[in-house]
Enzyme design. Structure first.
Site, mmCIF file in Angstrom:
data_model
loop_
_atom_site.group_PDB
_atom_site.id
_atom_site.type_symbol
_atom_site.label_atom_id
_atom_site.label_comp_id
_atom_site.label_asym_id
_atom_site.label_seq_id
_atom_site.Cartn_x
_atom_site.Cartn_y
_atom_site.Cartn_z
ATOM 1 N N ASP A 72 0.873 -1.164 0.000
ATOM 2 C CA ASP A 72 0.000 0.000 0.000
ATOM 3 C C ASP A 72 0.921 1.228 0.000
ATOM 4 O OD1 ASP A 72 -2.100 1.736 0.049
ATOM 5 O OD2 ASP A 72 -3.158 0.758 1.692
HETATM 6 C C1 BGC Z 1 -4.807 3.400 -0.199
HETATM 7 C C2 BGC Z 1 -4.898 2.344 -1.292
HETATM 8 C C3 BGC Z 1 -4.850 3.021 -2.622
HETATM 9 C C4 BGC Z 1 -3.584 3.823 -2.725
HETATM 10 C C5 BGC Z 1 -3.380 4.516 -4.062
HETATM 11 C C6 BGC Z 1 -3.620 4.322 -0.389
HETATM 12 O O1 BGC Z 1 -3.702 5.389 0.474
HETATM 13 O O2 BGC Z 1 -4.759 2.793 1.059
HETATM 14 O O3 BGC Z 1 -6.061 1.584 -1.123
HETATM 15 O O4 BGC Z 1 -4.975 2.085 -3.648
HETATM 16 O O5 BGC Z 1 -3.577 4.803 -1.713
HETATM 17 O O6 BGC Z 1 -4.204 5.591 -4.204
#
Ligand code: BGC
Length: 711
Positions: free
Chosen positions: A258
């Site tokens: 993540d």
């Molecule tokens: C989130 C993810 C997301 C990523 C890209 C993160 O803050 O937890 O679920 O895909 O950002 O935007």
């Protein structure tokens, strides 16, 4: 142990591929067609051998926030990713589908596959090859700020919905990354929380949806979570990434982190992560070189990471096609149809006293709309999944007004939940008052958890309206359960619409006017009081009181990181499993939802042998409106050597019937439906004995119970 095995396997593939290439000219001498003919695994392995160390290092962390950087020298194109489950984010043109929890409320596998297919096509049209979803974390507590991005409280339902979605998206040649692996069941201090969960609970509640997404859905990507699980960060969790995901489940895709969720260099590299997002920090060139020099990691580790990525990309055809598919459409007629159907099927009618709904737009004189979400469309929760709306879409008031015939629809302003005295008579005389309430992208979002109660101003608004008019229809927005007991008896009708994307107003109007017969069913339980949620006992007292500095403050610095344990002491007692096991009456049970027509389920019968059972039944639409019913199968183990929840969802089917129509239907189940996770053998076990197969229209409306014996 597994680590070594995997390394050996990888060496085998690499050597095999090299052997194959020995007598052949360099891959660049081949034309593209010849390249494509080489099996993806060999092609990926060969590419690894062609890459310099520096190129490998550049490949294992993201680039430009949302991409994997290409390598021109080797004709490796840059691969772009985008959020996610509700549509292709950051592209204005793309369709904004309902939030994932609303998709789950449809209980319609075919529909969700179609949604996935549509989103996959829109992704191809924008040049997006990786979709950063779906999210399948279980709704353990209703206050989790991201429940709207997930698929409800039940592992079976979440797994079925996720795999349908994945099959749709990946069928279009776009990779999904099922997330957030694992136990990211709250967004409270997500970088600094440790989900402390026992092995059985992990396997029975929190892992099955991931497992199904990988095995049944075929997801080629997995995104690790922010949090720790039993003291180790998800992005470097050897047990989860190696033993379970790649070992027991045989996953051979890639694992990305993540965003900013690495907390060390060696852990992720050694334990199965492949890609640090959004850019190099812990896997920066400097840190990787240091680790290599000190022999904390080996170049073979980097080879494995690069290989996993390349293999998934090549398998999907990403290297052999233009990034943008010129044939793929965005917002086509078909997409418009799909988004409307998805929103229509998601709306859950929870209460409808004296058949207040549907409103007769040919007969009613006045309808008043009040509440903070009446005017502007309330399309989704906040954070990385939010789809900005630049085109004009309708809020509830507009949609009701534009679709009215004889009825005057008026929006009545309120400030801080107070209705002006001069508007009260109008409210009192209205044929119906629609109260658009619930959360929105600010009060419910990624990055923090929300409160269980509605904002105080909304409670006050409901109280005032209900005091003068008994025909109040509350339309709730939000990712799950919220406090309704204190006011629900005072209103005539209640709809839970979660978030319906660009259909936020239109789909609500279609249900309210009866153009659509509601068929959404709750993918979560709604309780009478917060303390009925067992998990809440082990969770923070005031989730909404999160110190903002901890949310935006430094995430990865071990020196200033204080991790809070989140004990999952409720174990299996999540959602209806707890309520049904302990005989606690829910406000609205899991799987529940009203219709404008009536159904009769009859002729239930169980057949089968060994560990395979089939339950057949008939469903008849006994009303005068066409509609759909969701028939659910709950399995109860009559006698077990271990504690088991009272019953668990193990099958469902959604059927559509014209008035008077009757059809025969069936649900088949196999050993998965009977087994529990045994912590002695570390595997799933089926015990002989008698199992009740309960057929119903919610976890509390069981219509037929048959038995099945396993010898
Ligand atoms: C989130 C993810 C997301 C990523 C890209 C993160 O803050 O937890 O679920 O895909 O950002 O935007």
């Amino acid at each position: 142990m597994f680590d070594r095995l995997q390394q050996r396997l990888f060496q085998y593939v690499l050597t095999h591929a090299l052997g194959m290439y020995k007598d052949q000219p360099d891959v660049h001498d081949h034309d593209t067609q010849q390249e494509q003919r080489v099996a993806p695994k060999e092609r990926a392995a060969h590419l690894v051998t062609q890459m310099t160390l520096e190129e490998k290092i550049s490949y294992i962390s993201g680039y430009d926030d949302l991409a994997v950087r290409g390598i021109d020298r080797l004709k490796i194109p840059t691969v772009y990713a985008s959020d996610a489950t509700s549509g292709v984010r950051c592209f204005d043109a793309a369709t904004a589908y309902p939030a994932p929890v609303a998709m789950a409320a449809s209980w319609d596998r075919e529909l969700i596959r179609e949604v996935g297919d549509a989103i996959g096509e829109e992704a191809r049209a924008q040049g997006v090859s990786i979709l950063l979803g779906p999210g399948v974390n279980i709704a353990r507590v209703p206050t989790c700020g991201r429940n709207f991005e997930y698929l409800g409280e039940d592992p079976y339902l979440a797994g079925e919905m996720a795999s349908s979605y994945i099959q749709g998206v990946q069928g279009r040649g776009v990779i999904t990354t099922v997330k957030h692996f694992a136990c990211n069941n709250s967004d409270y201090d997500r970088h600094k929380s440790d989900s402390v969960v026992d092995e059985r609970t992990l396997h029975e509640i929190y892992l099955p949806a991931f497992k199904k997404a990988v095995l049944q859905g075929g997801s080629l990507g997995v995104m690790s979570a922010y949090n720790q699980i039993n003291g180790t960060y998800a992005s470097e969790h050897a047990y989860l990434l190696q033993e379970v995901l790649r070992g027991a489940w045989g996953f051979d895709g890639f694992v990305m982190s993540d965003w900013n969720s690495l907390y060390s260099t060696d852990g992720p590299v050694k334990n199965g992560l492949d890609l640090e997002m959004p850019g190099p920090k812990w896997l920066s060139s400097k840190r990787i070189h240091q680790a290599l020099q000190q022999k904390r990691i080996a170049e073979a580790d980097l080879d494995r990471m690069v290989f996993d990525l390349l293999y998934a990309f090549i398998r999907t055809g990403i290297f052999d096609r233009p990034a943008i598919d010129a044939q793929a459409q965005t917002r086509s007629k078909r997409h418009q149809h799909t988004v409307s159907r998805c929103a229509d099927e998601a709306v859950v009618v929870l209460k409808n006293d004296n058949r207040l709904l549907p409103l007769n737009r040919y007969a009613l004189e006045r309808v008043a709309v009040i509440g903070p979400h009446g005017l502007l469309p309330n399309t989704g929760g906040g954070g990385s999944s939010y789809m900005l709306q630049r085109r004009r879409i309708h809020g509830i008031y507009d949609a009701l007004r534009l679709n009215a015939v004889e009825t005057e629809v008026v929006y009545i302003e309120s400030i801080s939940g107070l209705i002006d005295d001069q508007d009260i008579p109008y409210l009192a005389q209205a044929d119906a008052v629609v109260i658009a309430a619930g959360f929105d992208r600010v009060t419910e979002s990624e990055g923090y958890d929300r409160s269980y109660r509605l904002p105080h101003a909304q409670e006050r608004l409901i109280e005032q309206a209900a005091a003068v008019n008994s025909r109040c229809i509350v339309v709730l927005h939000g990712g799950g359960d919220m406090e309704c007991s204190s006011w629900v008896d005072t209103v005539g009708a209640l709809l839970h619409v979660m978030y319906l994307g660009e259909q936020a107003g239109d789909a609500v109007a279609r249900v309210i006017y009866g153009d659509v017969c509601p068929s959404g069913r709750l993918p979560f339980s709604m309780v009478r009081k917060y303390s009925d949620i067992e998990a809440a006992r082990w969770y923070v007292r005031h989730p909404e009181h999160m110190n903002i500095m901890r949310v935006i403050g430094p995430q990865g610095n071990p020196k200033i990181r204080k991790v809070t344990p989140m004990p999952y002491n409720e174990q299996l007692m999540v959602g209806y499993r707890h309520l049904d096991t302990h005989g606690i009456e829910p406000l609205f049970p899991f799987g529940f939802g009203l219709s404008y027509t009536t159904f009769v389920i009859s002729d239930g019968a169980v057949t089968g042998a060994g560990r395979h059972a089939e339950i057949t039944f008939k469903v008849r639409n006994t009303g005068d409106t066409a509609g759909s019913e969701v028939i659910q199968l709950y399995v109860h183990d009559q006698e077990a050597s271990v504690f088991r929840p009272e019953q668990e969802l193990k099958g469902f089917v959604k059927v559509h019937l014209e008035p008077g129509e009757e059809i025969g239907s069936k649900i088949t189940i196999d050993e998965d439906a009977f087994s529990y996770y045994d912590t002695v053998s570390h595997s799933w076990v089926v015990e002989p004995g008698i199992f009740e197969l309960r057929l119903g229209t919610s976890s509390r409306d069981i219509i037929y119970t048959g038995t099945f014996t396993i010898e």
